[in-house]
Design a protein around this motif. Structure first.
Motif, short mmCIF file in Angstrom:
data_model
loop_
_atom_site.label_atom_id
_atom_site.label_comp_id
_atom_site.label_asym_id
_atom_site.label_seq_id
_atom_site.Cartn_x
_atom_site.Cartn_y
_atom_site.Cartn_z
N GLU A 8 0.37 10.59 -4.60
CA GLU A 8 -0.23 11.64 -3.66
C GLU A 8 1.00 12.79 -3.67
OE1 GLU A 8 -2.01 13.44 -1.38
OE2 GLU A 8 -2.81 11.42 -1.44
N PRO B 49 -0.15 6.57 6.93
CA PRO B 49 0.25 7.75 6.14
C PRO B 49 -0.84 8.58 5.91
CG PRO B 49 -0.16 5.53 5.08
CD PRO B 49 -0.11 5.24 6.44
N GLN B 50 -2.25 8.12 6.00
CA GLN B 50 -3.14 9.37 5.70
C GLN B 50 -3.30 10.10 7.13
OE1 GLN B 50 -4.63 9.02 2.92
NE2 GLN B 50 -3.27 7.13 2.54
N HIS C 46 -9.49 4.47 1.38
CA HIS C 46 -8.39 3.70 1.23
C HIS C 46 -8.68 2.23 1.56
CE1 HIS C 46 -5.17 6.50 -0.48
NE2 HIS C 46 -5.76 7.17 -0.01
N PHE D 136 2.87 12.98 -0.13
CA PHE D 136 3.51 11.89 0.60
C PHE D 136 4.62 11.52 -0.37
CE2 PHE D 136 3.89 7.55 2.28
CZ PHE D 136 3.94 7.90 3.44
N HIS E 239 2.00 1.73 -3.56
CA HIS E 239 0.87 1.46 -4.45
C HIS E 239 0.85 2.86 -5.32
CE1 HIS E 239 -3.17 1.43 -5.95
NE2 HIS E 239 -3.22 0.25 -5.59
N ASN F 298 0.78 -1.05 -0.01
CA ASN F 298 -0.03 -0.03 0.04
C ASN F 298 0.81 1.04 -0.04
OD1 ASN F 298 -3.10 -0.86 0.19
ND2 ASN F 298 -2.09 -2.24 1.72
N TRP F 299 1.88 1.23 0.57
CA TRP F 299 2.89 2.38 0.65
C TRP F 299 3.46 2.58 -0.88
CZ3 TRP F 299 5.60 4.36 5.61
CH2 TRP F 299 4.81 4.41 6.82
N MET G 94 -0.53 6.00 -3.81
CA MET G 94 0.20 6.62 -2.89
C MET G 94 1.38 7.21 -3.55
SD MET G 94 -1.20 6.64 0.21
CE MET G 94 0.31 7.03 0.78
N THR G 95 1.93 6.73 -4.55
CA THR G 95 3.11 7.39 -5.13
C THR G 95 2.71 8.66 -6.03
OG1 THR G 95 2.83 5.89 -7.13
CG2 THR G 95 4.36 5.31 -5.48
#
Length: 325
Positions: A157, A278-279, A300, A160, A151, A148-149, A154-155
């Motif tokens: 975002e 992370p959220q 998420h 982040f 994913h 998930n980190w 996220m990339t």
């Protein structure tokens, strides 16, 4: 009524596939015309809103709510978990008995299979097998963080920017340490190192600055407050998963020595860091309010099929560890 559903048909949709979790406040929950509805007041007018109970997993009753006996009967027929909670939906999920802030009301008219309970208790009293189950949970936890980190969601975002190489190094060190654990205390020590590393990675990726984990209390920063809030959502899904499978919350494999209902915390760890952590930092840096943060987490959790992961992991661990010689 020729087209009326019988109780067994109300439970046709598996809990892991149900779409709805309701948080209600300042309303009445009742049966109207054979349907479960909640009623809100708008001036002199009463507004009735339907609750599709066959497609609902949990109903959380917050501030200013009441529920009728008839509505509870229908919830029980459909296998809906009902709980009372504080304002905003939290705290709620950390317990399955009556507490200061929450009481769960579980259906007594259901006949869940005992297969997984029998498998679980067949190994639970063996300390080494409990350790094996705990390590299996931690392996899934690490896999979910990596998945998930890194994913694409996220990339992409903006808030982040994760150092993927450092994240991979932290996860690999943790995974390599697992076979060296001889007891739960050693496993929890390595888990604490992982968690500290994840906080540092997330704070850096979100450009949050220095961060120290602090739970509740006056004056805690936004990220800590959102971590508390989001973690309760993970506990809620974990409580639902464990309840669906039919395991008592006290049969923990990792947290049970210090907390009542520790199995909920064990199961929540499968996805808590992967999806909530992370959220919390992203929402804090973007200045989002709690409702926006909650919507972010729900999105998420749904995208990742978090409840499915919890249920399937517990089922697989129960089967695999119970078969070990």
């Amino acid at each position: 009524m020729a087209d009326a559903l019988i109780p067994s048909e109300l439970k046709t949709i598996l809990h892991s596939k149900r779409s709805n979790i309701y948080y209600l406040q300042y309303c009445r929950v009742l049966v109207n015309g054979g349907r479960v509805e909640y009623v809100t007041e708008e001036g002199k007018q009463s507004l009735y809103w339907n609750i599709p109970i066959a497609n609902t997993t949990v109903v959380m009753l917050g501030t200013g709510t009441s529920v009728t006996q008839a509505a509870m009967r229908e919830f029980a027929r459909a296998g809906v978990l009902v709980g009372f909670c504080g304002g905003g939906g939290t705290p709620l999920y950390a317990a399955n008995e009556v507490e200061v802030n929450v009481s769960w009301l579980t259906s007594q008219s259901e006949y869940r299979p005992t297969e997984y309970l029998q498998q679980w208790v067949s190994f639970w009293f063996d300390e080494q097998k409990r350790l094996a189950a705990a390590m299996a949970f931690q392996k899934v936890r690490s896999q979910q963080i990596r998945k998930n980190w890194l994913h694409p969601v996220m990339t992409q975002e903006d808030g982040f920017k994760l150092d993927a190489l450092k994240a991979e190094a932290v996860l690999q060190r943790f995974e390599q340490s697992l076979p060296q654990c001889n007891n739960i205390n050693e496993l929890m020590a390595h888990e604490a190192v992982l968690t500290k590393g994840l906080y540092k990675l997330a704070a850096t990726a979100a450009r949050y600055g220095d961060f120290t984990r602090a739970k509740r209390g006056a004056g805690i920063d936004v990220a800590n407050r959102y971590l508390d809030h989001g973690n309760y959502m993970a506990y809620g899904l974990a409580a639902t998963a464990v309840w669906v499978i039919g395991l008592p919350h006290g049969l923990a494999v990792m947290h049970g020595k210090t907390r009542r209902g520790g199995l909920v915390f064990d199961v929540a760890d499968l996805i808590k860091d992967a999806l909530i952590l992370p959220q919390a930092f992203i929402a804090a840096m973007k200045g989002e309010d709690e409702q926006e943060f909650r919507h972010r987490c729900v999105s998420h959790l749904q995208r990742a099929d978090a409840l499915d992961i919890m249920i399937e992991t517990v089922q697989c661990v129960a089967q695999e560890i119970s078969q070990q010689k």
